[in-house]
Enzyme design. Structure first.
Site, PDB file in Angstrom:
ATOM      1  N   ASP A  31      37.378  33.595  61.360  1.00 19.40           N
ATOM      2  CA  ASP A  31      36.403  32.980  60.563  1.00 19.40           C
ATOM      3  C   ASP A  31      35.569  32.073  61.093  1.00 19.40           C
ATOM      4  O   ASP A  31      35.847  31.603  62.346  1.00 19.40           O
ATOM      5  CB  ASP A  31      37.375  32.084  59.406  1.00 19.40           C
ATOM      6  CG  ASP A  31      36.895  31.884  58.254  1.00 19.40           C
ATOM      7  OD1 ASP A  31      35.908  31.151  57.976  1.00 19.40           O
ATOM      8  OD2 ASP A  31      37.396  32.155  57.098  1.00 19.40           O
ATOM      9  N   SER A 124      32.343  44.754  45.463  1.00 20.07           N
ATOM     10  CA  SER A 124      32.239  43.832  44.577  1.00 20.07           C
ATOM     11  C   SER A 124      31.730  44.841  43.353  1.00 20.07           C
ATOM     12  O   SER A 124      31.048  45.685  43.454  1.00 20.07           O
ATOM     13  CB  SER A 124      31.153  42.851  44.620  1.00 20.07           C
ATOM     14  OG  SER A 124      30.700  42.329  43.438  1.00 20.07           O
ATOM     15  N   THR A 126      29.481  44.241  41.457  1.00 17.69           N
ATOM     16  CA  THR A 126      28.098  43.980  41.322  1.00 17.69           C
ATOM     17  C   THR A 126      27.473  45.193  42.061  1.00 17.69           C
ATOM     18  O   THR A 126      26.458  45.520  41.450  1.00 17.69           O
ATOM     19  CB  THR A 126      27.688  42.868  42.156  1.00 17.69           C
ATOM     20  OG1 THR A 126      26.452  42.432  42.026  1.00 17.69           O
ATOM     21  CG2 THR A 126      27.669  42.942  43.575  1.00 17.69           C
ATOM     22  N   TYR A 150      22.722  39.879  47.591  1.00 18.37           N
ATOM     23  CA  TYR A 150      24.031  39.866  47.896  1.00 18.37           C
ATOM     24  C   TYR A 150      24.729  41.182  47.358  1.00 18.37           C
ATOM     25  O   TYR A 150      25.520  41.759  48.207  1.00 18.37           O
ATOM     26  CB  TYR A 150      24.647  38.814  46.981  1.00 18.37           C
ATOM     27  CG  TYR A 150      26.100  38.969  46.628  1.00 18.37           C
ATOM     28  CD1 TYR A 150      27.073  38.856  47.931  1.00 18.37           C
ATOM     29  CD2 TYR A 150      26.668  39.399  45.797  1.00 18.37           C
ATOM     30  CE1 TYR A 150      28.579  38.932  47.657  1.00 18.37           C
ATOM     31  CE2 TYR A 150      28.053  39.687  45.604  1.00 18.37           C
ATOM     32  CZ  TYR A 150      28.724  39.570  46.371  1.00 18.37           C
ATOM     33  OH  TYR A 150      30.325  39.526  46.236  1.00 18.37           O
ATOM     34  N   LYS A 154      26.598  44.223  49.441  1.00 13.76           N
ATOM     35  CA  LYS A 154      27.584  45.110  49.255  1.00 13.76           C
ATOM     36  C   LYS A 154      27.758  46.675  49.263  1.00 13.76           C
ATOM     37  O   LYS A 154      28.456  47.328  49.872  1.00 13.76           O
ATOM     38  CB  LYS A 154      28.488  44.529  48.045  1.00 13.76           C
ATOM     39  CG  LYS A 154      28.975  43.014  48.194  1.00 13.76           C
ATOM     40  CD  LYS A 154      30.172  43.153  49.205  1.00 13.76           C
ATOM     41  CE  LYS A 154      30.656  41.718  49.291  1.00 13.76           C
ATOM     42  NZ  LYS A 154      31.388  41.295  50.261  1.00 13.76           N
ATOM     43  N   TYR A 178      35.688  44.274  43.634  1.00 11.12           N
ATOM     44  CA  TYR A 178      36.543  43.017  42.801  1.00 11.12           C
ATOM     45  C   TYR A 178      35.901  42.804  41.616  1.00 11.12           C
ATOM     46  O   TYR A 178      34.498  42.834  41.626  1.00 11.12           O
ATOM     47  CB  TYR A 178      36.504  41.724  43.585  1.00 11.12           C
ATOM     48  CG  TYR A 178      37.019  41.532  44.940  1.00 11.12           C
ATOM     49  CD1 TYR A 178      37.874  42.670  45.427  1.00 11.12           C
ATOM     50  CD2 TYR A 178      36.687  40.780  46.003  1.00 11.12           C
ATOM     51  CE1 TYR A 178      38.443  42.541  46.649  1.00 11.12           C
ATOM     52  CE2 TYR A 178      36.865  40.508  46.972  1.00 11.12           C
ATOM     53  CZ  TYR A 178      37.960  41.413  47.572  1.00 11.12           C
ATOM     54  OH  TYR A 178      38.432  41.298  48.789  1.00 11.12           O
ATOM     55  N   PHE A 179      36.380  42.363  40.428  1.00  8.90           N
ATOM     56  CA  PHE A 179      35.895  41.866  39.157  1.00  8.90           C
ATOM     57  C   PHE A 179      35.740  40.393  39.403  1.00  8.90           C
ATOM     58  O   PHE A 179      35.082  39.928  40.500  1.00  8.90           O
ATOM     59  CB  PHE A 179      36.552  42.565  38.084  1.00  8.90           C
ATOM     60  CG  PHE A 179      35.838  43.873  37.812  1.00  8.90           C
ATOM     61  CD1 PHE A 179      36.272  44.939  38.760  1.00  8.90           C
ATOM     62  CD2 PHE A 179      34.957  44.296  36.775  1.00  8.90           C
ATOM     63  CE1 PHE A 179      35.635  46.315  38.482  1.00  8.90           C
ATOM     64  CE2 PHE A 179      34.319  45.519  36.818  1.00  8.90           C
ATOM     65  CZ  PHE A 179      34.808  46.427  37.701  1.00  8.90           C
ATOM     66  N   ASN A 200      30.276  29.871  40.024  1.00  5.80           N
ATOM     67  CA  ASN A 200      30.793  30.405  39.352  1.00  5.80           C
ATOM     68  C   ASN A 200      31.611  29.617  38.311  1.00  5.80           C
ATOM     69  O   ASN A 200      31.717  28.673  38.335  1.00  5.80           O
ATOM     70  CB  ASN A 200      31.790  31.186  40.191  1.00  5.80           C
ATOM     71  CG  ASN A 200      31.439  32.355  41.146  1.00  5.80           C
ATOM     72  OD1 ASN A 200      31.661  31.847  42.418  1.00  5.80           O
ATOM     73  ND2 ASN A 200      30.685  33.185  40.628  1.00  5.80           N
TER      74      ASN A 200
HETATM   75  N1  UDP Z   1      28.576  31.265  33.616  1.00  4.85           N
HETATM   76  C1  UDP Z   1      28.036  30.308  32.731  1.00  4.85           C
HETATM   77  N2  UDP Z   1      27.942  28.993  33.269  1.00  4.85           N
HETATM   78  C2  UDP Z   1      28.080  28.904  34.602  1.00  4.85           C
HETATM   79  C3  UDP Z   1      28.340  29.834  35.328  1.00  4.85           C
HETATM   80  C4  UDP Z   1      28.577  31.087  34.728  1.00  4.85           C
HETATM   81  O1  UDP Z   1      27.945  30.501  31.398  1.00  4.85           O
HETATM   82  O2  UDP Z   1      27.908  27.775  35.029  1.00  4.85           O
HETATM   83  C5  UDP Z   1      28.825  32.646  32.950  1.00  4.85           C
HETATM   84  C6  UDP Z   1      27.770  33.570  33.479  1.00  4.85           C
HETATM   85  O3  UDP Z   1      26.668  33.690  32.729  1.00  4.85           O
HETATM   86  C7  UDP Z   1      28.792  34.829  33.426  1.00  4.85           C
HETATM   87  C8  UDP Z   1      30.127  34.284  33.250  1.00  4.85           C
HETATM   88  O4  UDP Z   1      29.992  33.017  33.135  1.00  4.85           O
HETATM   89  O5  UDP Z   1      28.680  35.399  31.974  1.00  4.85           O
HETATM   90  C9  UDP Z   1      30.567  34.717  34.759  1.00  4.85           C
HETATM   91  O6  UDP Z   1      29.790  34.132  35.856  1.00  4.85           O
HETATM   92  P1  UDP Z   1      30.223  34.110  37.308  1.00  4.85           P
HETATM   93  O7  UDP Z   1      29.080  33.408  38.084  1.00  4.85           O
HETATM   94  O8  UDP Z   1      31.510  33.327  37.219  1.00  4.85           O
HETATM   95  O9  UDP Z   1      30.676  35.490  37.923  1.00  4.85           O
HETATM   96  P2  UDP Z   1      29.541  36.737  37.926  1.00  4.85           P
HETATM   97  O10 UDP Z   1      30.037  37.522  36.714  1.00  4.85           O
HETATM   98  O11 UDP Z   1      28.265  36.289  37.799  1.00  4.85           O
HETATM   99  O12 UDP Z   1      29.645  37.226  39.301  1.00  4.85           O
END
Ligand code: UDP
Length: 339
Positions: A31, A124, A126, A150, A154, A178-179, A200
């Site tokens: 790391d 991810s 994503t 990002y 990935k 990952y979800f 997040n």
């Molecule tokens: N979200 C939100 N407010 C925040 C952060 C996230 O409403 O301050 C919502 C975001 O729009 C999504 C969900 O929470 O619907 C999960 O977002 P996160 O960023 O944790 O993960 P992502 O799915 O984007 O990777």
């Protein structure tokens, strides 16, 4: 096995280190501590009663990585190191591509030089873009409609690993998509410690609950979901960590891909309610405009991982909230304040 865990001091890394140690493997963490703390690994050592070898190096720096790993001894690699903030990747694309791609290229070269042919890679959900399907399986196309560097990094890393494997047939790799990892070790001794304002949802909610932030901004309530807010597949980080161990123990030559998710969706407001119940605190929130690039729904079909890895999630969203609260309430300023 003796496992090199890149990015092993971070959120997913520290929980994976602990789970590997508890499964009887040895762990060598590499790391650069650019977004993680040594304290996380000290606590992993306390929790497991086992030692972790730590190598400090930036994997994207070839000379440094070569020097750092020259004498290191390992049979397999779990590669988690990388930059992970979606918004930052839009502002600093070259930095994201350089770090996330070059580190994988360097790692693959070093593995080849050392004759190490087992790799688990942190990918991810994503990479699926905006899939428009209630539950996403691994055969869904990758790389369509990605909205940030990002996510592209990935998808590109997945392609690099596939191409390198084709030229090196003994290479055994698994790509784990990952979800949404959430929660913490149930002791509350390790957990997610984001620098600055959390991007997040769950770490933000946890900081609101503990009084470090005033209120949550909910990004959009006009999605085609039951309550209008975004739906995600939240997976407890201990379940995610166990997925890595299962993947590592079932490697075979080739490239396999597995979703790591629960298969169940929860909305932003579901998370707020669950966290409020777990913490006994109010979570004030306001609805604001959607965040650019967010999709309405992202939920895994985890059937392939269930079947082939003999792995499934065993912890609920309520468990994740309880454990994230244990971490947040015992460590209100993350690894900074507690010894
Ligand atoms: N979200 C939100 N407010 C925040 C952060 C996230 O409403 O301050 C919502 C975001 O729009 C999504 C969900 O929470 O619907 C999960 O977002 P996160 O960023 O944790 O993960 P992502 O799915 O984007 O990777």
């Amino acid at each position: 096995m003796r496992v090199l865990l890149t990015g092993g001091a971070g959120y997913i890394g520290s929980h994976t280190a602990l789970t590997l140690l508890e499964a009887g493997h040895d762990v060598v963490v590499l790391d650069d501590f650019s977004n993680s703390r040594r304290e996380s690994l000290r606590r992993v050592e306390q929790l497991t009663g086992r030692g972790v070898q730590v190598i400090v190096a930036d994997l994207a720096d070839r000379a440094a990585a070569d020097a750092a790993l020259q004498d290191a001894d390992f049979d397999a690699v779990v590669h988690l190191a990388g930059l992970k903030a979606v918004g930052e990747s839009v502002a600093q694309p070259a930095r994201y591509y350089r770090t996330n791609l070059v580190s994988t290229l360097n790692l693959l070269d070093i593995m080849r030089d050392k004759g190490v042919d087992r790799l688990v890679f942190s990918s991810s959900a994503t990479v699926y873009g905006d899939p428009q399907t209630p539950r996403i399986a691994e055969d869904h196309p990758v790389g369509l409609g990605l909205t940030n560097p990002y996510g592209w990094s990935k998808a590109m890393n997945e392609q690099i690993i596939r191409d390198v494997q084709r030229a090196w047939p003994q290479l055994q790799t698994v790509l784990l998509r990952y979800f949404n990892p959430v929660g913490a070790h149930p002791s509350g001794r390790i957990g997610e410690d984001p620098a600055g304002i959390p991007n997040n949802l769950m770490p933000f909610v946890a900081q609101v609950a503990v009084g470090r932030r005033e209120k949550l901004a909910v990004f959009g309530d006009g999605y085609a979901t039951p309550d209008g807010t975004g739906v995600r597949d939240y997976i407890h980080v201990m379940d995610l960590a166990e997925g890595h161990v299962a993947a590592l123990e079932r490697l075979s030559p080739g490239v396999e891909v597995y979703n790591l998710g629960s298969g169940a969706g929860a909305s932003v407001l579901d998370v707020v309610r669950a966290f409020s119940a777990a913490s006994g605190r109010d979570i004030p929130y306001e609805l604001i405009a959607p965040r650019e690039g967010d999709v309405a729904t992202s939920v895994a079909d985890p059937a392939k991982a269930n079947r082939e890895l003999g792995w499934r999630t065993t912890r609920s969203l309520d468990d994740a909230c309880r454990d994230a609260w244990a971490w947040q309430s015992q460590n209100p300023r993350g690894f900074n304040t507690q010894t």
